[in-house]
Write a protein that holds these residues in place. Sequence first.
Motif, PDB file in Angstrom:
ATOM      1  N   UNK A  37       0.816  -1.208   0.000  1.00  0.00           N
ATOM      2  CA  UNK A  37       0.000   0.000   0.000  1.00  0.00           C
ATOM      3  C   UNK A  37       0.857   1.269   0.000  1.00  0.00           C
ATOM      4  N   UNK A  38       2.125   1.129   0.331  1.00  0.00           N
ATOM      5  CA  UNK A  38       3.004   2.288   0.449  1.00  0.00           C
ATOM      6  C   UNK A  38       3.373   2.819  -0.933  1.00  0.00           C
ATOM      7  N   UNK A  39       2.904   4.012  -1.264  1.00  0.00           N
ATOM      8  CA  UNK A  39       3.202   4.654  -2.546  1.00  0.00           C
ATOM      9  C   UNK A  39       4.141   5.844  -2.387  1.00  0.00           C
ATOM     10  N   UNK A  40       4.815   5.936  -1.240  1.00  0.00           N
ATOM     11  CA  UNK A  40       5.737   7.052  -1.027  1.00  0.00           C
ATOM     12  C   UNK A  40       7.061   6.853  -1.762  1.00  0.00           C
ATOM     13  N   UNK A  41       7.410   5.590  -2.034  1.00  0.00           N
ATOM     14  CA  UNK A  41       8.681   5.323  -2.695  1.00  0.00           C
ATOM     15  C   UNK A  41       9.887   5.507  -1.800  1.00  0.00           C
ATOM     16  N   UNK A  42       9.675   5.507  -0.483  1.00  0.00           N
ATOM     17  CA  UNK A  42      10.773   5.747   0.452  1.00  0.00           C
ATOM     18  C   UNK A  42      11.385   4.472   1.014  1.00  0.00           C
ATOM     19  N   UNK A 168      13.918   0.152  17.469  1.00  0.00           N
ATOM     20  CA  UNK A 168      13.652   0.770  18.767  1.00  0.00           C
ATOM     21  C   UNK A 168      12.158   0.780  19.091  1.00  0.00           C
ATOM     22  N   UNK A 169      11.372  -0.050  18.387  1.00  0.00           N
ATOM     23  CA  UNK A 169       9.948  -0.161  18.658  1.00  0.00           C
ATOM     24  C   UNK A 169       9.115   1.011  18.180  1.00  0.00           C
ATOM     25  N   UNK A 170       9.665   1.851  17.300  1.00  0.00           N
ATOM     26  CA  UNK A 170       8.945   3.034  16.817  1.00  0.00           C
ATOM     27  C   UNK A 170       8.254   2.695  15.498  1.00  0.00           C
ATOM     28  N   UNK A 171       6.942   2.689  15.507  1.00  0.00           N
ATOM     29  CA  UNK A 171       6.179   2.344  14.313  1.00  0.00           C
ATOM     30  C   UNK A 171       6.370   3.402  13.211  1.00  0.00           C
ATOM     31  N   UNK A 172       6.332   2.932  11.981  1.00  0.00           N
ATOM     32  CA  UNK A 172       6.432   3.832  10.846  1.00  0.00           C
ATOM     33  C   UNK A 172       7.835   4.288  10.530  1.00  0.00           C
ATOM     34  N   UNK A 205      10.962   8.294   8.841  1.00  0.00           N
ATOM     35  CA  UNK A 205       9.685   8.204   9.553  1.00  0.00           C
ATOM     36  C   UNK A 205       8.567   8.451   8.552  1.00  0.00           C
ATOM     37  N   UNK A 206       7.528   7.605   8.585  1.00  0.00           N
ATOM     38  CA  UNK A 206       6.376   7.777   7.731  1.00  0.00           C
ATOM     39  C   UNK A 206       5.104   7.781   8.554  1.00  0.00           C
ATOM     40  N   UNK A 207       4.142   8.603   8.172  1.00  0.00           N
ATOM     41  CA  UNK A 207       2.876   8.675   8.909  1.00  0.00           C
ATOM     42  C   UNK A 207       2.098   7.376   8.742  1.00  0.00           C
ATOM     43  N   UNK A 236      14.929  15.475   4.521  1.00  0.00           N
ATOM     44  CA  UNK A 236      13.850  15.487   3.525  1.00  0.00           C
ATOM     45  C   UNK A 236      12.490  15.474   4.200  1.00  0.00           C
ATOM     46  N   UNK A 237      11.550  16.221   3.620  1.00  0.00           N
ATOM     47  CA  UNK A 237      10.149  16.173   4.026  1.00  0.00           C
ATOM     48  C   UNK A 237       9.308  16.019   2.770  1.00  0.00           C
ATOM     49  N   UNK A 238       8.377  15.062   2.793  1.00  0.00           N
ATOM     50  CA  UNK A 238       7.584  14.797   1.601  1.00  0.00           C
ATOM     51  C   UNK A 238       6.124  14.576   1.904  1.00  0.00           C
ATOM     52  N   UNK A 239       5.301  14.692   0.882  1.00  0.00           N
ATOM     53  CA  UNK A 239       3.865  14.490   1.036  1.00  0.00           C
ATOM     54  C   UNK A 239       3.289  13.867  -0.227  1.00  0.00           C
ATOM     55  N   UNK A 240       2.283  13.045  -0.055  1.00  0.00           N
ATOM     56  CA  UNK A 240       1.548  12.518  -1.190  1.00  0.00           C
ATOM     57  C   UNK A 240       0.643  13.606  -1.754  1.00  0.00           C
TER      58      UNK A 240
END
Length: 278
Positions: A37-42, A168-172, A205-207, A236-240
């Motif tokens: 489902x991930x379309x960020x390409x990261x 480190x247990x951090x989701x995303x 990190x991704x939302x 870097x900061x990105x958005x769909x």
Amino acid sequence: MNIRTTIFSAVLAGLLVAGWMSTGAQAQDDTKAAMKKDKTGTNPVNFTHDARIYNEFLWLNTAGDGIQNITTFEFRTPFAGGKWQFRTRIRYAFIEADINDDGIDDLDESGLGDIDFRFLTVPYLDMSKKLAFAVGFETFLNTASDDVLGTGATAFGPQAFLVFFAPFGIKGTLVAPAYQHKFSVDEDEGRNEIHQGLIDIFLLWGSSNKQYWAMVDPQIVLDYENDIEFMLIDIEAGTMLDKFFGTKGHSAYVRPSIGIGRDRPTDGSIEAGYKIIW
């Protein structure tokens, strides 16, 4: 090796150990579904069909004023049943610089830059351990239309990297430490051989809704041929852009960078890009 490289190598080792220790149980099917489902390409091991165009403006570390602008078209596609990925990058570059600090631009050129392509595969992927291992082989072609727009050499760059998912247990999040060894096999007359080591740590990190992401990418360049080293730090900061286009797979990002070290080629840069995944 100076103290900066020693410290950074220690951080790399620490991330590897911490990432391995932090791996825990997670349903493999759920993780694979999330990757699909991930379309960020990261995600560097999530092979997708995608195209990207981005522009980078650089402030050069020269005696006088110096700037460079590089526009790049990048294309990636999986093949062999999705087990391999092919990537190519084509650049158009412009450079203007006062090398001697005499108020006169010694360099003022524009044209085609060097073209490169890479084959990448993931021989190990265990979602239950949140761990992947990838290897690739990159080729850099001597295609620049002017000497100052390229390296003047054809080079190879084998590389390998690990990917720790949710360290480190951090989701995303993911951490991807990498190393590439770049060496030239043919150089133009008067140009130096290329022999470099490239250390890279990709922290992402991704939302949860896969609409936004942030990334920090420190890189160390070890130039064995010329006995110099420097560091680049990208953020870097990105958005769909799904709502804007009405379809999935469109995104944009901005990526500033700073150069560290006496031998750094650039003081800093700013990059902006657009990407589509299908």
